[in-house]
Design an enzyme around this catalytic site. Sequence first.
Site, PDB file in Angstrom:
ATOM      1  N   TYR A 142      29.535  12.868  -5.667  1.00 49.33           N
ATOM      2  CA  TYR A 142      28.988  14.172  -5.269  1.00 49.33           C
ATOM      3  C   TYR A 142      29.981  14.951  -4.405  1.00 49.33           C
ATOM      4  O   TYR A 142      29.829  16.157  -4.210  1.00 49.33           O
ATOM      5  CB  TYR A 142      27.669  14.015  -4.501  1.00 49.33           C
ATOM      6  CG  TYR A 142      26.513  13.487  -5.337  1.00 49.33           C
ATOM      7  CD1 TYR A 142      26.658  13.277  -6.702  1.00 49.33           C
ATOM      8  CD2 TYR A 142      25.288  13.225  -4.765  1.00 49.33           C
ATOM      9  CE1 TYR A 142      25.604  12.785  -7.465  1.00 49.33           C
ATOM     10  CE2 TYR A 142      24.228  12.737  -5.521  1.00 49.33           C
ATOM     11  CZ  TYR A 142      24.401  12.516  -6.879  1.00 49.33           C
ATOM     12  OH  TYR A 142      23.356  12.040  -7.628  1.00 49.33           O
ATOM     13  N   LYS A 191      28.277  -1.014  -9.953  1.00 51.46           N
ATOM     14  CA  LYS A 191      28.558  -1.129 -11.388  1.00 51.46           C
ATOM     15  C   LYS A 191      29.967  -1.722 -11.494  1.00 51.46           C
ATOM     16  O   LYS A 191      30.886  -1.149 -12.108  1.00 51.46           O
ATOM     17  CB  LYS A 191      28.450   0.271 -12.023  1.00 51.46           C
ATOM     18  CG  LYS A 191      28.529   0.307 -13.518  1.00 51.46           C
ATOM     19  CD  LYS A 191      27.305  -0.248 -14.201  1.00 51.46           C
ATOM     20  CE  LYS A 191      27.483  -0.223 -15.713  1.00 51.46           C
ATOM     21  NZ  LYS A 191      26.479  -1.040 -16.422  1.00 51.46           N
ATOM     22  N   ASP A 223      22.215  -0.890 -13.564  1.00 44.58           N
ATOM     23  CA  ASP A 223      21.301  -0.807 -14.713  1.00 44.58           C
ATOM     24  C   ASP A 223      20.215  -1.873 -14.602  1.00 44.58           C
ATOM     25  O   ASP A 223      19.031  -1.623 -14.855  1.00 44.58           O
ATOM     26  CB  ASP A 223      22.054  -0.899 -16.053  1.00 44.58           C
ATOM     27  CG  ASP A 223      23.201  -1.892 -16.022  1.00 44.58           C
ATOM     28  OD1 ASP A 223      23.531  -2.418 -14.937  1.00 44.58           O
ATOM     29  OD2 ASP A 223      23.774  -2.175 -17.091  1.00 44.58           O
ATOM     30  N   ASP A 247      20.709   8.005  -4.888  1.00 46.53           N
ATOM     31  CA  ASP A 247      19.920   9.198  -5.195  1.00 46.53           C
ATOM     32  C   ASP A 247      18.890   8.852  -6.264  1.00 46.53           C
ATOM     33  O   ASP A 247      17.690   9.127  -6.130  1.00 46.53           O
ATOM     34  CB  ASP A 247      20.896  10.286  -5.692  1.00 46.53           C
ATOM     35  CG  ASP A 247      20.232  11.632  -5.870  1.00 46.53           C
ATOM     36  OD1 ASP A 247      19.053  11.763  -5.505  1.00 46.53           O
ATOM     37  OD2 ASP A 247      20.896  12.549  -6.385  1.00 46.53           O
ATOM     38  N   ASP A 251      14.592   7.654  -5.691  1.00 44.21           N
ATOM     39  CA  ASP A 251      13.490   8.409  -6.301  1.00 44.21           C
ATOM     40  C   ASP A 251      12.619   7.490  -7.154  1.00 44.21           C
ATOM     41  O   ASP A 251      11.396   7.605  -7.162  1.00 44.21           O
ATOM     42  CB  ASP A 251      14.025   9.560  -7.162  1.00 44.21           C
ATOM     43  CG  ASP A 251      14.113  10.854  -6.367  1.00 44.21           C
ATOM     44  OD1 ASP A 251      14.026  10.781  -5.118  1.00 44.21           O
ATOM     45  OD2 ASP A 251      14.265  11.926  -6.978  1.00 44.21           O
TER      46      ASP A 251
END
Length: 357
Positions: A142, A191, A223, A247, A251
Amino acid sequence: MELNIALLRGDGIGPEIVDSAAAVLEKTASEFGHRIYFTPYLIGGAAINAVGKPLPQETVDGCLASDSVLLGAVGGPEWDDLPGDRRPEKALLGIRAALGLYTNLRPAKLYPSLRSASPLRDEIVGSGFDIMIVRELTGGIYFGERGYREGRFGREAFDTEAYSVTEIERIGRIAFETAMKRGRRLCSIDKANVLETSRLWRKTMHTIAEEYPEVEYSDMFVDNAAMQLVRCPGQFDVIVTSNMFGDILSDETSQITGSIGMLASASLGEGKRGMYEPIHGSAPDIAGQDKANPIAAILSGAMMLRYSFGLSEEAERIEKAVDKVLEEGWRTADIIGNSEGAPLTCTKMTEKIIEVI
Ligand code: NAD
């Protein structure tokens, strides 16, 4: 102790829920013999309307001069047509950057009394879950270099993920310290089978893990983590992860509790000052109607007492009061489900919690 708190009420239901949280903090402070002072500052759409920008310098200065910051929410349809850099939401990134907040703590707890609010089946939820996500907030993709260039298939857009050992170490330490204060289990999510940044992330976490032999440490690919959260959420205590993975996963984790009006968050940096806010938005559809659930903001206040002021007993008093009020069956409209009786207003729910405190 003396507590100087900046209040950023913001827009929509922001003022209602911040005032509720401030009332609960005031009651708790007086019960424990602390002196608490609140100073309100403008942010978001309210600031645009008053002074023409979403984050006035006076607000930044006021927050920097305070011990800690309590934020409601910003935004609403009134400001949706403004250009990106003048929208209320822009103030959130601005204030986090100005306060140097690089860690986001998001607890997601399933209250046994709100079991039916979770979209997960009983056999998955089991005896419930209580997860703390520690998300890196100011690095990674980001904030990396981005733009357009000529690529193999013509013009392409790109974003870059970069993490330094320093950035990973500082978030890692916060995660281990958080785990020490809770169930002493930490899962780092990355990852590392694909990304170089993740390999450095994993290696750095392993080095810090050696300093915390009391913490049961594990790694998981992102994942798999996305699956495990809906397959068996009870397996997690504290999760630490990068900005983008955090992020998305935070959620997902909020969603499986089923009650957005209940979830608090903390953003922390160096030193004790933090910014505490509910995870929900300004809920313009119910603003000004005294219908909002104030619990997310109230629990954000409890997090402030624990993380910024080290007042764990005081924080627990608030958390236990919320538990008790819910166990007694009191509900605001968003969490009433099939319960009998009329929902409580924001004001009444706040009064109930204060009564128990
Ligand atoms: P939202 O979280 O405001 O609302 C989503 C739904 O949940 C709505 O139906 C709302 O009524 C309900 N809800 C949310 N909080 C509640 C509470 N405490 N009690 C009862 N019900 C509650 O999300 P949205 O509708 O996508 O966004 C509305 C505005 O908020 C937008 O302008 C958005 O940009 C902004 N927003 C701000 C923040 C923030 O300030 N941190 C975060 C998210 C969204």
